[in-house]
Design a protein around this motif. Structure first.
Motif, PDB file in Angstrom:
ATOM      1  N   TRP A  22      34.598  40.611  33.957  1.00  0.00           N
ATOM      2  CA  TRP A  22      35.203  39.790  35.017  1.00  0.00           C
ATOM      3  C   TRP A  22      34.450  38.470  35.174  1.00  0.00           C
ATOM      4  O   TRP A  22      35.038  37.394  35.224  1.00  0.00           O
ATOM      5  CB  TRP A  22      35.196  40.568  36.327  1.00  0.00           C
ATOM      6  CG  TRP A  22      35.761  39.842  37.497  1.00  0.00           C
ATOM      7  CD1 TRP A  22      35.150  38.882  38.245  1.00  0.00           C
ATOM      8  CD2 TRP A  22      37.060  39.997  38.049  1.00  0.00           C
ATOM      9  NE1 TRP A  22      35.975  38.453  39.231  1.00  0.00           N
ATOM     10  CE2 TRP A  22      37.164  39.118  39.136  1.00  0.00           C
ATOM     11  CE3 TRP A  22      38.136  40.813  37.743  1.00  0.00           C
ATOM     12  CZ2 TRP A  22      38.305  39.027  39.915  1.00  0.00           C
ATOM     13  CZ3 TRP A  22      39.267  40.729  38.524  1.00  0.00           C
ATOM     14  CH2 TRP A  22      39.345  39.832  39.587  1.00  0.00           C
ATOM     15  N   LEU A  25      34.842  36.190  32.028  1.00  0.00           N
ATOM     16  CA  LEU A  25      36.138  35.510  31.986  1.00  0.00           C
ATOM     17  C   LEU A  25      36.199  34.364  32.981  1.00  0.00           C
ATOM     18  O   LEU A  25      36.738  33.300  32.688  1.00  0.00           O
ATOM     19  CB  LEU A  25      37.268  36.504  32.261  1.00  0.00           C
ATOM     20  CG  LEU A  25      37.623  37.454  31.132  1.00  0.00           C
ATOM     21  CD1 LEU A  25      38.637  38.484  31.605  1.00  0.00           C
ATOM     22  CD2 LEU A  25      38.136  36.699  29.937  1.00  0.00           C
ATOM     23  N   GLY A  26      35.641  34.587  34.154  1.00  0.00           N
ATOM     24  CA  GLY A  26      35.639  33.531  35.163  1.00  0.00           C
ATOM     25  C   GLY A  26      34.785  32.340  34.776  1.00  0.00           C
ATOM     26  O   GLY A  26      35.115  31.202  35.099  1.00  0.00           O
ATOM     27  N   ARG A  29      36.462  30.300  31.566  1.00  0.00           N
ATOM     28  CA  ARG A  29      37.686  29.557  31.834  1.00  0.00           C
ATOM     29  C   ARG A  29      37.687  29.052  33.274  1.00  0.00           C
ATOM     30  O   ARG A  29      38.440  29.548  34.105  1.00  0.00           O
ATOM     31  CB  ARG A  29      38.884  30.455  31.594  1.00  0.00           C
ATOM     32  CG  ARG A  29      38.878  31.062  30.215  1.00  0.00           C
ATOM     33  CD  ARG A  29      39.952  32.059  30.070  1.00  0.00           C
ATOM     34  NE  ARG A  29      40.934  31.536  29.118  1.00  0.00           N
ATOM     35  CZ  ARG A  29      42.090  32.099  28.884  1.00  0.00           C
ATOM     36  NH1 ARG A  29      42.442  33.155  29.558  1.00  0.00           N
ATOM     37  NH2 ARG A  29      42.898  31.585  27.989  1.00  0.00           N
ATOM     38  N   ASP A  31      38.835  26.334  34.544  1.00  0.00           N
ATOM     39  CA  ASP A  31      40.054  25.637  34.952  1.00  0.00           C
ATOM     40  C   ASP A  31      41.228  26.584  35.136  1.00  0.00           C
ATOM     41  O   ASP A  31      42.294  26.184  35.593  1.00  0.00           O
ATOM     42  CB  ASP A  31      40.426  24.580  33.905  1.00  0.00           C
ATOM     43  CG  ASP A  31      40.575  25.174  32.514  1.00  0.00           C
ATOM     44  OD1 ASP A  31      40.059  26.285  32.296  1.00  0.00           O
ATOM     45  OD2 ASP A  31      41.209  24.512  31.664  1.00  0.00           O
ATOM     46  N   ASP A  32      41.042  27.857  34.815  1.00  0.00           N
ATOM     47  CA  ASP A  32      42.107  28.842  34.900  1.00  0.00           C
ATOM     48  C   ASP A  32      42.342  29.323  36.333  1.00  0.00           C
ATOM     49  O   ASP A  32      43.361  29.935  36.625  1.00  0.00           O
ATOM     50  CB  ASP A  32      41.766  30.017  34.005  1.00  0.00           C
ATOM     51  CG  ASP A  32      42.980  30.717  33.455  1.00  0.00           C
ATOM     52  OD1 ASP A  32      44.083  30.167  33.605  1.00  0.00           O
ATOM     53  OD2 ASP A  32      42.814  31.799  32.869  1.00  0.00           O
ATOM     54  N   GLY A  33      41.387  29.104  37.230  1.00  0.00           N
ATOM     55  CA  GLY A  33      41.508  29.587  38.604  1.00  0.00           C
ATOM     56  C   GLY A  33      41.108  31.045  38.757  1.00  0.00           C
ATOM     57  O   GLY A  33      41.350  31.655  39.789  1.00  0.00           O
ATOM     58  N   PHE A  34      40.505  31.618  37.725  1.00  0.00           N
ATOM     59  CA  PHE A  34      40.054  33.005  37.762  1.00  0.00           C
ATOM     60  C   PHE A  34      38.748  33.056  38.553  1.00  0.00           C
ATOM     61  O   PHE A  34      37.748  32.497  38.115  1.00  0.00           O
ATOM     62  CB  PHE A  34      39.845  33.495  36.328  1.00  0.00           C
ATOM     63  CG  PHE A  34      39.784  34.976  36.184  1.00  0.00           C
ATOM     64  CD1 PHE A  34      40.928  35.738  36.277  1.00  0.00           C
ATOM     65  CD2 PHE A  34      38.583  35.611  35.960  1.00  0.00           C
ATOM     66  CE1 PHE A  34      40.881  37.101  36.125  1.00  0.00           C
ATOM     67  CE2 PHE A  34      38.515  36.975  35.823  1.00  0.00           C
ATOM     68  CZ  PHE A  34      39.673  37.728  35.897  1.00  0.00           C
ATOM     69  N   THR A  36      35.167  33.976  40.081  1.00  0.00           N
ATOM     70  CA  THR A  36      33.991  34.730  39.663  1.00  0.00           C
ATOM     71  C   THR A  36      33.445  35.500  40.861  1.00  0.00           C
ATOM     72  O   THR A  36      33.887  35.327  42.002  1.00  0.00           O
ATOM     73  CB  THR A  36      32.897  33.784  39.137  1.00  0.00           C
ATOM     74  OG1 THR A  36      32.517  32.904  40.188  1.00  0.00           O
ATOM     75  CG2 THR A  36      33.380  32.984  37.946  1.00  0.00           C
TER      76      THR A  36
END
Length: 78
Positions: A22, A25-26, A29, A31-34, A36
């Protein structure tokens, strides 16, 4: 001390792996808005009640992880 079953270690390994995935991935990326985990912690810490709740969780986790079940050196073994 009782033997720990292998399934318990496997569950903890999967949980920590999911947390690291998790976070990775945050961070990879942004700029993905995921979000953290630090984003979630920052959102909770912006409120005083959230700070107290996290502090309470930290104390509870520390007690159950490090203190509960210890046999201190000065305790009588009998």
């Amino acid at each position: 001390m009782a033997e720990h079953p292998v399934i318990g270690h496997l569950v903890w390994a999967v949980l920590f792996g999911a947390i690291f995935t998790w976070e990775g991935l945050g961070l990879l990326r942004p700029d993905d808005g995921f979000p953290t985990l630090s984003d979630a912690t920052r959102a909770v810490m912006s409120y005083p009640v959230g700070r107290w709740a996290l502090f309470g969780l930290w104390l509870w986790f520390g007690w159950h992880t490090f203190v509960r079940g210890w046999h201190f050196l000065l305790r009588d073994p009998s």
